[in-house]
Write a protein that holds these residues in place. Sequence first.
Motif, PDB file in Angstrom:
ATOM      1  N   LEU A 240      19.556  32.900 -63.526  1.00 48.83           N
ATOM      2  CA  LEU A 240      18.343  32.685 -62.737  1.00 48.83           C
ATOM      3  C   LEU A 240      18.584  33.032 -61.275  1.00 48.83           C
ATOM      4  O   LEU A 240      19.545  32.570 -60.664  1.00 48.83           O
ATOM      5  CB  LEU A 240      17.885  31.225 -62.822  1.00 48.83           C
ATOM      6  CG  LEU A 240      16.717  30.840 -61.898  1.00 48.83           C
ATOM      7  CD1 LEU A 240      15.422  31.505 -62.382  1.00 48.83           C
ATOM      8  CD2 LEU A 240      16.540  29.345 -61.818  1.00 48.83           C
ATOM      9  N   ALA A 246      15.252  38.779 -63.208  1.00 50.01           N
ATOM     10  CA  ALA A 246      16.627  38.518 -63.645  1.00 50.01           C
ATOM     11  C   ALA A 246      17.427  39.823 -63.650  1.00 50.01           C
ATOM     12  O   ALA A 246      16.909  40.873 -64.042  1.00 50.01           O
ATOM     13  CB  ALA A 246      16.613  37.898 -65.036  1.00 50.01           C
ATOM     14  N   ALA A 268      16.202  33.899 -69.954  1.00 49.58           N
ATOM     15  CA  ALA A 268      15.691  34.452 -68.692  1.00 49.58           C
ATOM     16  C   ALA A 268      14.508  35.391 -68.898  1.00 49.58           C
ATOM     17  O   ALA A 268      14.061  36.035 -67.945  1.00 49.58           O
ATOM     18  CB  ALA A 268      16.816  35.195 -67.958  1.00 49.58           C
TER      19      ALA A 268
END
Length: 372
Positions: A240, A246, A268
Amino acid sequence: MLIGIPKEIKNHEYRVGMVPASVRELIENNHEVIIETNAGIGIGFSDQDYIAAGASIEDTAAAIFAKADMIVKVKEPLAVERAMLRQGQILFTYLHLAPDLPQTLDLIDSKAICIAYETVIDTQGRLPLLAPMSEVAGRMAIQAGAQTLEKSNQGSGMLLGGVPGVAPAKVVIIGGGMVGNNAAQMAVGLGADVTILDRNIDTLRSLNIQFGSKVKVIYSTLDVLEAEVLAADLVIGAVLIPGAAAPKLVTRDHISKMKPGSAIVDVAIDQGGCFETSHATTHQDPTYIVDEVVHYCVANMPGAVAKTSTFALNNATLPYIIKLANLGYKKALENDQGLLEGLNVINGKLTCKSVAEAHNLPYVTAKTALAI
């Protein structure tokens, strides 16, 4: 203030922006709450439960959006919902704008005040409104990964914890934050062989103290990442960068060299995913195969355990909802720097730098936009 709670319409999304107990708190603070009919039915709350808490029921989302001063949701508004936003209306929900240009542009065009749960910070720099869903998603990632490894789901047919005489599955978790920590707790509990990769030495030290010899914690270099991913049976993507897309840490080349039947779970994915081969899936159709590797990339994982997730989220969001309602958005944002960090869009201006960089769009600081 009149607070509106529409029913969530994303695929297999059963959470709701507020439970009846939260509604009651708003009513006690002399506010009004309207909720779309059956908005809470997915977690076992009827319209009558909300009426008993002091809310009024509306038949359609259109009525909610037309009347409410503040809209409280769980997931990002879909296109049909974004079209109903209006100038000066507060939207308080998860947004995840960095990988979503259409939503970003629609929110800018709406001229609404859009505050994202995932970029609000507390006095210690933590993400208090993201944390509860990160806890849920981290724990669910191991459940999902264990099922994905089953042969009936095109996995390798490995039991995560093995049995006496048979080695457990090797689980590699990329990222040692809230998601990674909770994933590790579940994986350790099931008896897996667990490795966590991270680049923050303090995080690695903390994880080492917490798990001791039950988990291997390793500083993540390119060499280490490649070696661990290729040796893994299950890889959890738990990376994160708040508000930003990401990073694609696991490449298509890595995926092509992984063991056939191995699996990845990309937590993510709301921020675009940290595997190059990731694309968002749904609970209805959660997995797909690339190079004989099973990919699980559901974008609203906590929605599958909607009751637990809704209560956990409400515990975190309620104080902020009350603050916004009691003070109005301008004073609430001026008085709380952490809440101000959650402001992503206001009056047609983008105020989140990481989102602006992701889409190559102009932005102004939240403080500047609030003063205009």
